[in-house]
Design a protein around this motif. Structure first.
Motif, PDB file in Angstrom:
ATOM      1  N   LEU A  73       0.865  -1.185   0.000  1.00  0.00           N
ATOM      2  CA  LEU A  73       0.000   0.000   0.000  1.00  0.00           C
ATOM      3  C   LEU A  73       0.900   1.233   0.000  1.00  0.00           C
ATOM      4  CD1 LEU A  73      -2.414  -1.320   2.757  1.00  0.00           C
ATOM      5  CD2 LEU A  73      -2.870  -1.288   0.297  1.00  0.00           C
ATOM      6  N   PRO A  74       1.293   1.739  -1.155  1.00  0.00           N
ATOM      7  CA  PRO A  74       2.357   2.747  -1.223  1.00  0.00           C
ATOM      8  C   PRO A  74       2.003   4.090  -0.595  1.00  0.00           C
ATOM      9  CG  PRO A  74       1.330   2.461  -3.374  1.00  0.00           C
ATOM     10  CD  PRO A  74       0.807   1.365  -2.501  1.00  0.00           C
ATOM     11  N   LEU A  75       0.724   4.440  -0.537  1.00  0.00           N
ATOM     12  CA  LEU A  75       0.349   5.741   0.029  1.00  0.00           C
ATOM     13  C   LEU A  75      -0.007   5.643   1.505  1.00  0.00           C
ATOM     14  CD1 LEU A  75       0.309   6.249  -3.016  1.00  0.00           C
ATOM     15  CD2 LEU A  75      -1.635   7.760  -2.679  1.00  0.00           C
ATOM     16  N   LEU A  76      -0.263   4.424   1.958  1.00  0.00           N
ATOM     17  CA  LEU A  76      -0.539   4.233   3.382  1.00  0.00           C
ATOM     18  C   LEU A  76       0.748   3.971   4.162  1.00  0.00           C
ATOM     19  CD1 LEU A  76      -2.841   4.052   5.473  1.00  0.00           C
ATOM     20  CD2 LEU A  76      -2.896   1.589   5.050  1.00  0.00           C
ATOM     21  N   THR A  77       1.711   3.347   3.506  1.00  0.00           N
ATOM     22  CA  THR A  77       2.937   2.913   4.187  1.00  0.00           C
ATOM     23  C   THR A  77       3.679   4.031   4.919  1.00  0.00           C
ATOM     24  OG1 THR A  77       3.224   1.023   2.716  1.00  0.00           O
ATOM     25  CG2 THR A  77       5.199   1.844   3.836  1.00  0.00           C
ATOM     26  N   PRO A  78       3.909   5.215   4.306  1.00  0.00           N
ATOM     27  CA  PRO A  78       4.674   6.230   5.054  1.00  0.00           C
ATOM     28  C   PRO A  78       3.985   6.682   6.331  1.00  0.00           C
ATOM     29  CG  PRO A  78       3.809   7.134   2.985  1.00  0.00           C
ATOM     30  CD  PRO A  78       3.611   5.664   2.930  1.00  0.00           C
ATOM     31  N   MET A  79       2.656   6.816   6.307  1.00  0.00           N
ATOM     32  CA  MET A  79       1.951   7.216   7.524  1.00  0.00           C
ATOM     33  C   MET A  79       1.898   6.065   8.528  1.00  0.00           C
ATOM     34  SD  MET A  79       1.341  10.408   7.068  1.00  0.00           S
ATOM     35  CE  MET A  79       2.919  10.317   6.197  1.00  0.00           C
ATOM     36  N   SER A  80       1.836   4.824   8.026  1.00  0.00           N
ATOM     37  CA  SER A  80       1.852   3.667   8.917  1.00  0.00           C
ATOM     38  C   SER A  80       3.166   3.588   9.681  1.00  0.00           C
ATOM     39  CB  SER A  80       1.648   2.380   8.107  1.00  0.00           C
ATOM     40  OG  SER A  80       0.363   2.349   7.524  1.00  0.00           O
ATOM     41  N   LYS A  81       4.251   3.865   8.990  1.00  0.00           N
ATOM     42  CA  LYS A  81       5.556   3.829   9.645  1.00  0.00           C
ATOM     43  C   LYS A  81       5.651   4.900  10.732  1.00  0.00           C
ATOM     44  CE  LYS A  81       8.217   1.784   5.853  1.00  0.00           C
ATOM     45  NZ  LYS A  81       8.634   0.592   6.617  1.00  0.00           N
ATOM     46  N   ILE A  82       5.137   6.088  10.417  1.00  0.00           N
ATOM     47  CA  ILE A  82       5.160   7.166  11.411  1.00  0.00           C
ATOM     48  C   ILE A  82       4.276   6.816  12.599  1.00  0.00           C
ATOM     49  CG2 ILE A  82       4.429   9.548  11.837  1.00  0.00           C
ATOM     50  CD1 ILE A  82       5.407  10.184   8.972  1.00  0.00           C
ATOM     51  N   ALA A  83       3.057   6.329  12.327  1.00  0.00           N
ATOM     52  CA  ALA A  83       2.131   5.984  13.411  1.00  0.00           C
ATOM     53  C   ALA A  83       2.691   4.859  14.276  1.00  0.00           C
ATOM     54  CB  ALA A  83       0.779   5.589  12.833  1.00  0.00           C
ATOM     55  N   GLY A  84       3.343   3.888  13.644  1.00  0.00           N
ATOM     56  CA  GLY A  84       3.931   2.798  14.408  1.00  0.00           C
ATOM     57  C   GLY A  84       5.011   3.278  15.359  1.00  0.00           C
ATOM     58  N   LYS A  85       5.884   4.146  14.856  1.00  0.00           N
ATOM     59  CA  LYS A  85       6.937   4.694  15.720  1.00  0.00           C
ATOM     60  C   LYS A  85       6.342   5.547  16.835  1.00  0.00           C
ATOM     61  CE  LYS A  85      10.714   4.618  12.371  1.00  0.00           C
ATOM     62  NZ  LYS A  85      11.783   5.370  11.685  1.00  0.00           N
ATOM     63  N   MET A  86       5.320   6.330  16.476  1.00  0.00           N
ATOM     64  CA  MET A  86       4.687   7.185  17.484  1.00  0.00           C
ATOM     65  C   MET A  86       3.974   6.376  18.558  1.00  0.00           C
ATOM     66  SD  MET A  86       3.062  10.425  15.461  1.00  0.00           S
ATOM     67  CE  MET A  86       2.440  11.060  17.032  1.00  0.00           C
ATOM     68  N   ALA A  87       3.425   5.218  18.181  1.00  0.00           N
ATOM     69  CA  ALA A  87       2.667   4.407  19.130  1.00  0.00           C
ATOM     70  C   ALA A  87       3.519   4.045  20.347  1.00  0.00           C
ATOM     71  CB  ALA A  87       2.159   3.140  18.447  1.00  0.00           C
ATOM     72  N   VAL A  88       4.780   3.744  20.113  1.00  0.00           N
ATOM     73  CA  VAL A  88       5.670   3.398  21.228  1.00  0.00           C
ATOM     74  C   VAL A  88       6.004   4.643  22.047  1.00  0.00           C
ATOM     75  CG1 VAL A  88       7.876   2.361  21.864  1.00  0.00           C
ATOM     76  CG2 VAL A  88       6.594   1.471  19.906  1.00  0.00           C
ATOM     77  N   GLN A  89       6.284   5.758  21.359  1.00  0.00           N
ATOM     78  CA  GLN A  89       6.568   7.014  22.078  1.00  0.00           C
ATOM     79  C   GLN A  89       5.387   7.403  22.965  1.00  0.00           C
ATOM     80  OE1 GLN A  89       9.164   9.140  18.467  1.00  0.00           O
ATOM     81  NE2 GLN A  89       7.504  10.226  19.463  1.00  0.00           N
ATOM     82  N   VAL A  90       4.189   7.348  22.373  1.00  0.00           N
ATOM     83  CA  VAL A  90       2.969   7.714  23.103  1.00  0.00           C
ATOM     84  C   VAL A  90       2.757   6.762  24.279  1.00  0.00           C
ATOM     85  CG1 VAL A  90       0.449   7.671  22.919  1.00  0.00           C
ATOM     86  CG2 VAL A  90       1.787   8.858  21.187  1.00  0.00           C
ATOM     87  N   GLY A  91       2.931   5.468  24.024  1.00  0.00           N
ATOM     88  CA  GLY A  91       2.750   4.490  25.090  1.00  0.00           C
ATOM     89  C   GLY A  91       3.714   4.700  26.241  1.00  0.00           C
ATOM     90  N   ALA A  92       4.987   4.978  25.914  1.00  0.00           N
ATOM     91  CA  ALA A  92       5.990   5.238  26.955  1.00  0.00           C
ATOM     92  C   ALA A  92       5.606   6.454  27.787  1.00  0.00           C
ATOM     93  CB  ALA A  92       7.359   5.432  26.312  1.00  0.00           C
ATOM     94  N   HIS A  93       5.072   7.471  27.116  1.00  0.00           N
ATOM     95  CA  HIS A  93       4.661   8.704  27.795  1.00  0.00           C
ATOM     96  C   HIS A  93       3.538   8.426  28.800  1.00  0.00           C
ATOM     97  CE1 HIS A  93       3.637  12.965  28.267  1.00  0.00           C
ATOM     98  NE2 HIS A  93       2.382  12.648  27.994  1.00  0.00           N
ATOM     99  N   PHE A  94       2.507   7.695  28.345  1.00  0.00           N
ATOM    100  CA  PHE A  94       1.352   7.488  29.218  1.00  0.00           C
ATOM    101  C   PHE A  94       1.566   6.381  30.247  1.00  0.00           C
ATOM    102  CE2 PHE A  94      -0.733   9.958  25.867  1.00  0.00           C
ATOM    103  CZ  PHE A  94      -1.410  10.883  26.660  1.00  0.00           C
ATOM    104  N   LEU A  95       2.653   5.654  30.128  1.00  0.00           N
ATOM    105  CA  LEU A  95       3.011   4.725  31.198  1.00  0.00           C
ATOM    106  C   LEU A  95       3.608   5.454  32.397  1.00  0.00           C
ATOM    107  CD1 LEU A  95       4.510   1.609  29.358  1.00  0.00           C
ATOM    108  CD2 LEU A  95       2.538   1.622  30.904  1.00  0.00           C
ATOM    109  N   GLU A  96       3.983   6.716  32.208  1.00  0.00           N
ATOM    110  CA  GLU A  96       4.516   7.507  33.315  1.00  0.00           C
ATOM    111  C   GLU A  96       3.397   7.818  34.320  1.00  0.00           C
ATOM    112  OE1 GLU A  96       6.463  10.925  31.726  1.00  0.00           O
ATOM    113  OE2 GLU A  96       7.696   9.754  30.336  1.00  0.00           O
ATOM    114  N   LYS A  97       3.715   7.801  35.574  1.00  0.00           N
ATOM    115  CA  LYS A  97       2.718   7.961  36.639  1.00  0.00           C
ATOM    116  C   LYS A  97       1.942   9.270  36.559  1.00  0.00           C
ATOM    117  CE  LYS A  97       0.859   5.965  40.230  1.00  0.00           C
ATOM    118  NZ  LYS A  97       0.156   4.665  40.096  1.00  0.00           N
TER     119      LYS A  97
END
Length: 372
Positions: free
Chosen positions: A127-151
């Motif tokens: 999916l050539p037009l979805l892939t770049p946003m998927s890659k960004i969202a995937g990387k962000m998912a971990v950043q966001v998750g790490a943030h909200f795991l903070e107390k």
């Protein structure tokens, strides 16, 4: 052809559908580009940059829609924009119609030629037009998750990578496509204990070889999902069925078994979500809600938070297809490009995407039959 680019009006959506380089490409090919004033400011692109590249600035979105033969956007039109769409006009944007019955009805009623970025698919399944946003969202998912795991933000107070003598967080990723693989890369890089689940055993073998045994891989089934979700500190939903609603792979009962203060990030929320307790869409202004003592992050336009990166990555992918539509016209472009033809979701008052039709329980016709 006249290409129109309105300013995005979805909340916290600062991306824009074209860059100055894209404008120059269109004008160099003999086309005209209309840009709504201030459309690019959220991505750090000034009106002056567009003008110097050959665009014409337009004061209102209404004028952009009225004059343009093809509208290029980032996100789907909102209800206030439905009335601006007109018969025969090409709409080129992310649509995600499987969860948008009202938008689907408006596109059909107005006989809009709607081409969705997310359903343009190469013969090999990419999916050539979805892939770049998927890659960004995937990387962000971990950043966001790490943030909200903070107390202070409601999480259990865990550092994703741990420290010597203290265990790292358990990250579970369901789906090993572009989103899942990108999330995996960041989670491993941050030192988390990562389990990735997918139905494609060959894909899991590839990832296991790539990471040299540093990750856990599981074939997707209800038993493995339940066992993994139960111990997850961070659960990432990264499931995609092209054009259709995401399957609900994590049940409400599974979420109830998660540890208090755990975090769920469902990247597939724009396709309805793969986790049963993701029952609403949130925004960057108010991104999480708590259910069964678990934080749920359900923002549908995650890449909009890194608008400049996302805008340039997206337009690198969309421009060749947009230029093909402009240079050859819709009929010839779609007849000669299988990937582009798969992107057509509505045409002349007909729904043309089978996955959307099945998700919304609506009749549809193949675009090839409509084009003759």
């Amino acid at each position: 052809m006249i290409i129109g680019v309105p300013k995005e009006i979805k909340i916290n959506e600062d991306r824009v559908a074209i860059t100055p380089a894209g404008v120059q490409t269109f004008t160099g090919a003999g086309h005209k580009v209309l840009i709504e004033e201030k459309a690019g400011l959220g991505s750090g692109i000034t009106d002056e940059a567009y003008v110097s590249s050959g665009a014409e600035l337009v004061a209102t979105a209404a004028e952009v829609f009225k004059r343009a033969d093809m509208i290029m956007k980032v996100k789907e039109p909102l209800p206030s924009e439905f009335q601006l769409l007109r018969e025969g006009q090409i709409l080129f944007t992310y649509l995600h119609l499987a969860r948008e019955p009202e938008l689907t009805a408006a596109l059909i009623k107005n006989k809009v030629t709607a081409v969705a970025y997310e359903t343009i698919q190469l013969d090999n399944g990419v999916l050539p037009l979805l892939t770049p946003m998927s890659k960004i969202a995937g990387k962000m998912a971990v950043q966001v998750g790490a943030h909200f795991l903070e107390k202070p933000y409601g999480g259990k107070g865990i550092l994703l990578g741990g420290v010597p003598g203290v265990a790292a967080a358990d990250v579970v990723i369901i789906g090993a496509g572009s989103v899942g693989a990108s999330a995996l890369k960041v989670a491993v890089g941050m030192g988390a204990q990562v389990t990735i689940i997918d139905q494609n055993a060959e894909r899991l073998r590839y990832l296991d070889d790539l990471y040299g045994g540093r990750i856990n891989t599981l074939v997707s089934n209800q038993f493995n999902i339940r066992q993994s979700v139960r111990y997850a500190d961070l659960l990432i939903g990264a499931v995609l069925v092209v054009g259709a609603k995401a399957p609900k792979l994590v049940s409400e009962e599974m979420v109830k078994e998660m540890k208090p203060g755990s975090v769920i990030v469902d990247v597939s929320v724009d396709q309805g979500g793969s986790i049963e307790t993701i029952d609403r869409v949130t925004t960057h202004n108010d991104p999480v809600y708590i259910k069964y003592n678990v934080l749920h992050y359900a923002v549908a336009n995650m890449p909009g938070a890194v608008a400049r990166t996302s805008t340039f990555a997206l337009t690198n992918a969309t421009l060749p297809y947009a230029l093909e539509l402009a240079n050859n016209g819709f009929y010839e472009a779609v007849k000669n490009n299988n990937a582009l033809s798969r992107g057509v979701n509505t045409y002349k008052g007909n729904l043309t995407c089978g996955a959307v039709g099945e998700s919304l329980k609506k009749d549809y016709m193949k675009i090839a039959d409509l084009l003759g």
